[in-house]
Enzyme design. Sequence first.
Site, PDB file in Angstrom:
ATOM      1  CB  CYS A  92      14.383 -48.366  -9.049  1.00 15.96           C
ATOM      2  SG  CYS A  92      14.082 -49.702  -8.169  1.00 15.96           S
ATOM      3  CG  ASN A 121      10.576 -52.738  -5.544  1.00 15.58           C
ATOM      4  OD1 ASN A 121       9.339 -53.406  -5.208  1.00 15.58           O
ATOM      5  ND2 ASN A 121      10.943 -51.845  -5.122  1.00 15.58           N
TER       6      ASN A 121
HETATM    7  P1  4NP Z   1      17.035 -51.562  -9.845  1.00 15.86           P
HETATM    8  O1  4NP Z   1      18.011 -52.263 -10.598  1.00 15.86           O
HETATM    9  O2  4NP Z   1      16.093 -50.737 -10.797  1.00 15.86           O
HETATM   10  O3  4NP Z   1      17.729 -50.470  -8.924  1.00 15.86           O
HETATM   11  O4  4NP Z   1      16.074 -52.572  -8.907  1.00 15.86           O
HETATM   12  C1  4NP Z   1      17.672 -53.224 -11.577  1.00 15.86           C
HETATM   13  C2  4NP Z   1      17.272 -54.390 -11.168  1.00 15.86           C
HETATM   14  C3  4NP Z   1      17.141 -55.455 -12.207  1.00 15.86           C
HETATM   15  C4  4NP Z   1      17.196 -55.334 -13.436  1.00 15.86           C
HETATM   16  C5  4NP Z   1      17.812 -53.736 -13.943  1.00 15.86           C
HETATM   17  C6  4NP Z   1      17.863 -52.774 -12.904  1.00 15.86           C
HETATM   18  N1  4NP Z   1      17.064 -56.122 -14.593  1.00 15.86           N
HETATM   19  O5  4NP Z   1      17.429 -55.914 -15.701  1.00 15.86           O
HETATM   20  O6  4NP Z   1      16.799 -57.284 -14.197  1.00 15.86           O
END
Ligand code: 4NP
Length: 182
Positions: free
Chosen positions: A16, A19
């Site tokens: 993703c 992560n």
């Molecule tokens: P993930 O979700 O890609 O499903 O892990 C996210 C985690 C952190 C962030 C965005 C999406 N962020 O902007 O920090």
Amino acid sequence: MTTPAPDKKISVLFCCLGNICRSPMAESAFRHTITSLSLGAHIDHIDSCGTASYHTGDSPDPRTVSTLLSHGIKTTHRARAVNARDFERFDYILAMDTSNLRDLQRKAAAAGESAKGKAKVMLFGDAGGYKGEVVRDPYYGGDEGFEENFEQVCRFSRGFVERVLGVDVEAAEAAKEEKEGE
Ligand code: 4NP
């Protein structure tokens, strides 16, 4: 015998953005599916990563941890970014959404010819038989987004096991129940 013997073991990497939410959930749900159906003989490595590195070393988001725990699944994952070796080491790199997929395709190209060799880079939804269905980023939303993600990654995991490993999941579950009842 409900499950064909594996021709070879495969390695699967879930990806993703950060992560910490979706891909560690997918990794854990997939591992749980494999373990609970006794399909470990089909699998070499299971791991997850992000296209970005800003959460490297972090534990999964507390909402991912609690969603998994509410379904009896634990995770000890620490976030990491995808790297060039992943494209050689893993047979499948499964993206949660189309933005993750595009980033992975760009990184595969940048990693060079050899890195394009092995990994099939695709949407997890496509690999699981749910063409074009994405696992939406739940980070800025509420808990319900995580529960929705969980339902999807479990459904896609079953689909992947059926389509890629050639396992009849219903028959494998029935065999498991029968064994447990002995
Ligand atoms: P993930 O979700 O890609 O499903 O892990 C996210 C985690 C952190 C962030 C965005 C999406 N962020 O902007 O920090």
